[in-house]
Design an enzyme around this catalytic site. Structure first.
Site, PDB file in Angstrom:
ATOM      1  CE  LYS B 124      -1.924  -1.900   3.551  1.00  0.00           C
ATOM      2  NZ  LYS B 124      -1.899  -3.313   3.141  1.00  0.00           N
ATOM      3  CD  GLU B 209       3.629  -7.801  10.001  1.00  0.00           C
ATOM      4  OE1 GLU B 209       4.759  -7.356   9.839  1.00  0.00           O
ATOM      5  OE2 GLU B 209       2.661  -7.522   9.270  1.00  0.00           O
ATOM      6  CE  LYS B 224      -5.770  -3.728   3.970  1.00  0.00           C
ATOM      7  NZ  LYS B 224      -5.884  -4.663   5.101  1.00  0.00           N
TER       8      LYS B 224
END
Lengths: 339, 339
Positions: B124, B209, B224
């Site tokens: 992204k 993560e 997004k």
């Protein structure tokens, strides 16, 4: 880019299509560089054709069906033809579906393909009866056929399968693809009423037609899963190959039994492999009330594609009305015309 | 048709992409008349390039990242280059996203566009920081850019908006677009545990993560919804225009309060008009437990598009893993190459 459109069928959906290209003319021109000119409308009792485009704002105030064509040509006398004029770039086929014989639309479609016209279909008839013939002919003539309107309309089942799942393998398709039966089953569940009562209510509300056997007995659902499977799962089936059971025999007791198990009954359409053979089925089944398929309420539709690489993808909703169906056809037209 | 592919980034997703084109070679050739030849792989410490195609079955057994490139070139010494070789038809960009700076991928992308290569993006970063610049350059060079992988990957949000809603106007988009935060909120709800406990569990299970601020603080979600709005709702915003609130402050009490109202808390991404101005927001909100957005469980994602003509269309699911993301990129490649 200018595209000349011929519309077959001036029913509820056909009229909504005319309204849409009338109201969205500027939007479509600006966003897609596309000028859609409606040049012809075919109905049982005659045809309107104007090479430079029909007066759509007059037409949308005419009655539905052949009456609309006749009314229009009272005003625009020279536009009347007593045979179908198929002179355009795209045929929009939205005559009434007849999945037994294919209906009169087959001839329109074959003639249009032979003339090199692209086809956007809303009715399932010709696709259910003559799928392979039409696809082969289209291939030969290098003509494109799209039929979102015949496979759940505003719910883009075909787009998802062809476009968004490109490269993935579809392992199964499971869907609630008929709004009328879903409405009836939901009402039986919510109000604890019989099938007959729920059907009567659906007819009164205009959700079910008076001629409702196609919906109630699962034929409409079967046609849709058949089209999806033949298009997306490489099968070559006809309607006789689909195991079909409708919702006519569902009793209040069946609904209650499901309710006690925290389940709901849905008329499920399924395409899945059994011993490496693709099986197509339509039948009422219990599904968990709080599952995604169980949550499809009212006359909504929904489908889940199970794939090898992208997991399960659910698609739910889409306006279940003539405007939604017309919008699906407009979408197909725009996508046909994309560079 | 032969298409020569260059891959930037040999992380989890990049490796899955190589596996997919390796296992699906025949299927893609038969179904789409498309031969995908992987000619190059770029990593931080070097580049593999072979004009006739890399040995993919050897490469998929090499370690991730630069180590993989080095290991491959131990075996195939002549394939090593210490600069990026961008000689192909399509660049697959799947370096690590950096939505603050755009990351190193911006240079790869700009160089590839200037060479006339089409682009498929999974990260992204460059899209969040340089959307307009990249789109303008691509327009000038007549190059196509697709980025399903950057906007919910296997859940085809971009396809739905661009392709299936063609001709419709999008009134609003509401989605649960980050799997990690959805997982954490679901665990807090199901197990009555604190945010810290749920996050710890998610890290242990590899769902979050160790560096998880992008997810937890809503930046990934914001990127997004920003990309979807800029692509589909004609806006021209940057990340600073999105009102962002993450889930870090959600307490056990908040979850309990929602539960008592038969609701769940979801990290919602929203694009909607307020006084005719498009507003972009990310924030945790209570939604009904048995609504469709409320039913999105585990690390799943989902989105609803509200439109003028097609009603509300929900899209839910899609494998939230490296293979799903790679499959989304493969889908974009196939759709780029369609005639």
């Amino acid at each position: 880019m200018i595209k000349r459109v011929i519309l077959a069928g001036f029913g509820n959906v056909g009229k909504e299509f005319v309204k849409l290209i009338d109201e969205k003319r500027l939007y479509i021109r600006e966003k897609y560089d596309l000028d859609l000119i409606l040049c012809g409308v075919l109905e049982k009792e005659g045809c309107i054709f104007e090479d430079g485009g029909i007066d759509t704002s007059y037409l949308i105030n005419c009655p539905l069906g052949s009456q609309g064509v006749l009314k229009y040509t009272e005003h625009y006398k020279e536009s009347y033809y007593n045979y179908p004029v198929l002179e355009g770039d795209i045929l929009i086929e939205c005559t009434q579906s007849n999945v037994k014989t294919g209906g009169p639309s087959i001839n329109y479609i074959i003639n249009s393909i032979n003339r090199g016209m692209d086809i956007v279909m809303l009715s399932k008839g010709a696709l259910a009866t003559n799928f392979n013939q039409l696809m082969e002919l289209a291939g030969k003539k290098d003509v494109k056929i799209k039929y979102s309107g015949a496979t759940a309309a505003a719910l883009p089942t075909m787009d998802l399968g062809v476009y968004s799942l490109a490269g993935a393998k579809i392992i199964s398709i499971t869907g609630v693809l008929n709004g009328t039966t879903n409405y009836i089953l939901n009402r039986m569940f919510e109000e604890n009423i019989s099938f007959e009562q729920a059907l009567k209510e659906a007819v009164e509300k205009g959700i079910a037609e008076r001629e409702n056997s196609m919906d109630i007995d699962g034929i409409d659902s079967a046609s849709k899963i058949l089209l999806l499977a033949n298009s997306l799962m490489n099968s070559n089936y006809s309607l006789e190959d689909v195991v079909i059971k409708g919702i006519r025999d569902i009793s209040k007791e069946d609904i209650l039994e499901a309710k006690n198990e925290n389940k709901v009954i849905k008329l499920l359409c399924k395409a899945y492999y059994k011993d490496e053979k693709l099986v197509l089925e339509v039948s009422p089944e219990k599904v968990h009330a709080n599952s995604l398929l169980g949550s499809i309420n009212g006359s909504n539709k929904g489908v889940v594609f199970n794939t090898d690489t992208m997991g399960e993808i659910y698609l739910i909703g889409g306006a279940s009305n003539p405007r939604g169906a017309a919008a699906a056809a407009l979408k197909d037209v725009i996508n046909l015309c994309r560079k």
